[in-house]
Write an enzyme that holds these catalytic residues in place. Structure first.
Site, PDB file in Angstrom:
ATOM      1  N   CYS A  30       4.563 -57.822  63.507  1.00 53.65           N
ATOM      2  CA  CYS A  30       4.837 -59.173  64.019  1.00 53.65           C
ATOM      3  C   CYS A  30       4.440 -60.239  63.001  1.00 53.65           C
ATOM      4  CB  CYS A  30       4.110 -59.395  65.339  1.00 53.65           C
ATOM      5  SG  CYS A  30       4.863 -58.461  66.695  1.00 53.65           S
ATOM      6  N   ASN A  82       5.740 -58.239  75.911  1.00 54.87           N
ATOM      7  CA  ASN A  82       6.031 -56.918  75.348  1.00 54.87           C
ATOM      8  C   ASN A  82       6.883 -56.120  76.330  1.00 54.87           C
ATOM      9  OD1 ASN A  82       3.596 -56.881  76.864  1.00 54.87           O
ATOM     10  ND2 ASN A  82       2.835 -55.066  75.810  1.00 54.87           N
ATOM     11  N   ILE A  83       7.767 -55.332  75.738  1.00 50.50           N
ATOM     12  CA  ILE A  83       8.732 -54.544  76.518  1.00 50.50           C
ATOM     13  C   ILE A  83       8.657 -53.113  76.007  1.00 50.50           C
ATOM     14  CG2 ILE A  83      11.157 -54.293  77.171  1.00 50.50           C
ATOM     15  CD1 ILE A  83      11.460 -57.319  76.257  1.00 50.50           C
ATOM     16  N   GLU A  84       8.083 -52.238  76.837  1.00 52.20           N
ATOM     17  CA  GLU A  84       7.867 -50.857  76.385  1.00 52.20           C
ATOM     18  C   GLU A  84       9.061 -49.972  76.733  1.00 52.20           C
ATOM     19  OE1 GLU A  84       3.940 -49.809  77.826  1.00 52.20           O
ATOM     20  OE2 GLU A  84       3.060 -51.053  76.250  1.00 52.20           O
ATOM     21  N   CYS A 137       7.012 -55.945  70.723  1.00 52.66           N
ATOM     22  CA  CYS A 137       5.838 -56.773  71.010  1.00 52.66           C
ATOM     23  C   CYS A 137       6.266 -58.137  71.548  1.00 52.66           C
ATOM     24  CB  CYS A 137       5.031 -56.998  69.738  1.00 52.66           C
ATOM     25  SG  CYS A 137       4.169 -55.558  69.113  1.00 52.66           S
ATOM     26  N   CYS A 153       0.157 -57.727  65.711  1.00 53.83           N
ATOM     27  CA  CYS A 153       0.193 -56.529  64.860  1.00 53.83           C
ATOM     28  C   CYS A 153       0.818 -56.885  63.510  1.00 53.83           C
ATOM     29  CB  CYS A 153       0.976 -55.419  65.543  1.00 53.83           C
ATOM     30  SG  CYS A 153       2.771 -55.610  65.449  1.00 53.83           S
ATOM     31  N   GLU A 200       5.303 -61.090  70.604  1.00 49.39           N
ATOM     32  CA  GLU A 200       5.559 -62.072  69.545  1.00 49.39           C
ATOM     33  C   GLU A 200       6.969 -61.924  68.992  1.00 49.39           C
ATOM     34  OE1 GLU A 200       3.085 -59.954  69.918  1.00 49.39           O
ATOM     35  OE2 GLU A 200       1.257 -60.587  68.882  1.00 49.39           O
TER      36      GLU A 200
HETATM   37  N1  THU Z   1       1.462 -55.501  71.642  1.00 50.32           N
HETATM   38  C1  THU Z   1       2.043 -56.744  71.606  1.00 50.32           C
HETATM   39  O1  THU Z   1       2.962 -57.041  72.377  1.00 50.32           O
HETATM   40  N2  THU Z   1       1.584 -57.623  70.701  1.00 50.32           N
HETATM   41  C2  THU Z   1       0.533 -57.419  69.870  1.00 50.32           C
HETATM   42  O2  THU Z   1       0.175 -58.280  69.110  1.00 50.32           O
HETATM   43  C3  THU Z   1      -0.191 -56.131  69.909  1.00 50.32           C
HETATM   44  C4  THU Z   1       0.429 -55.074  70.745  1.00 50.32           C
HETATM   45  C5  THU Z   1       1.930 -54.555  72.650  1.00 50.32           C
HETATM   46  C6  THU Z   1       2.676 -53.361  72.163  1.00 50.32           C
HETATM   47  C7  THU Z   1       2.438 -52.379  73.283  1.00 50.32           C
HETATM   48  O3  THU Z   1       3.376 -52.604  74.328  1.00 50.32           O
HETATM   49  C8  THU Z   1       1.056 -52.733  73.800  1.00 50.32           C
HETATM   50  O4  THU Z   1       0.801 -54.049  73.343  1.00 50.32           O
HETATM   51  C9  THU Z   1      -0.052 -51.806  73.341  1.00 50.32           C
HETATM   52  O5  THU Z   1      -0.027 -51.659  71.967  1.00 50.32           O
END
Ligand code: THU
Length: 137
Positions: free
Chosen positions: A95, A41-43, A52, A92, A54
């Protein structure tokens, strides 16, 4: 192959950029051609552009010409927690929808793992029943 995907997902998780949530996720995606694409994941400071793990993996695969996906392993949890400490991290809804576009939900497998030995395997169809696909258009 299951252990390899889980191991690879944990390695990918180390690359997660999560200064806001401190929740790190890693994914390892196996294509029908037998290649593995990783994702984390890259915020973003603006929050909503966050990607996310995935989707990072799916977009890497598709951008390399792969459109037939077979299996994904997903691992995630608080940044400070490692293998064996994290809980299951189900993909999520967004995804799930993105995965559906490039697989057969009846056979595509989602591996949710806490460690290389503690995991469960679900079909995408179970996670996304009645998903919207090209056939609905
Ligand atoms: N996130 C994912 O990368 N994959 C998931 O299946 C659920 C959530 C990430 C998004 C965000 O950066 C962090 O988790 C918290 O929601």
């Amino acid at each position: 192959m299951i252990q390899k995907l889980i191991r690879t997902a944990f390695e990918a998780r180390e690359k997660a950029y999560v200064p806001y949530s401190h929740f790190a996720v890693g994914a390892a995606l196996l294509t029908k051609e037998g290649r593995i694409y990783t994702g984390c994941n890259i915020e973003n400071a603006a929050y909503t552009p966050t990607n996310c793990a995935e989707r990072t993996a799916v977009f890497k695969a598709v951008s390399e010409g792969e459109r037939a996906l077979q299996t994904i392993a997903v691992v995630g949890g608080r940044e400070a927690e490692g293998e064996g400490e994290v809980d299951y991290c189900p993909p999520c809804g967004v995804c799930r929808q993105v995965l559906q576009e490039f697989c057969d939900p009846e056979t595509f497998e989602v591996i949710l793992a806490k460690s290389e030995t503690e995991y469960k395997i679900l079909k995408l169809k179970e996670l996304l029943p009645y998903g919207f696909g090209a056939e609905n258009l």
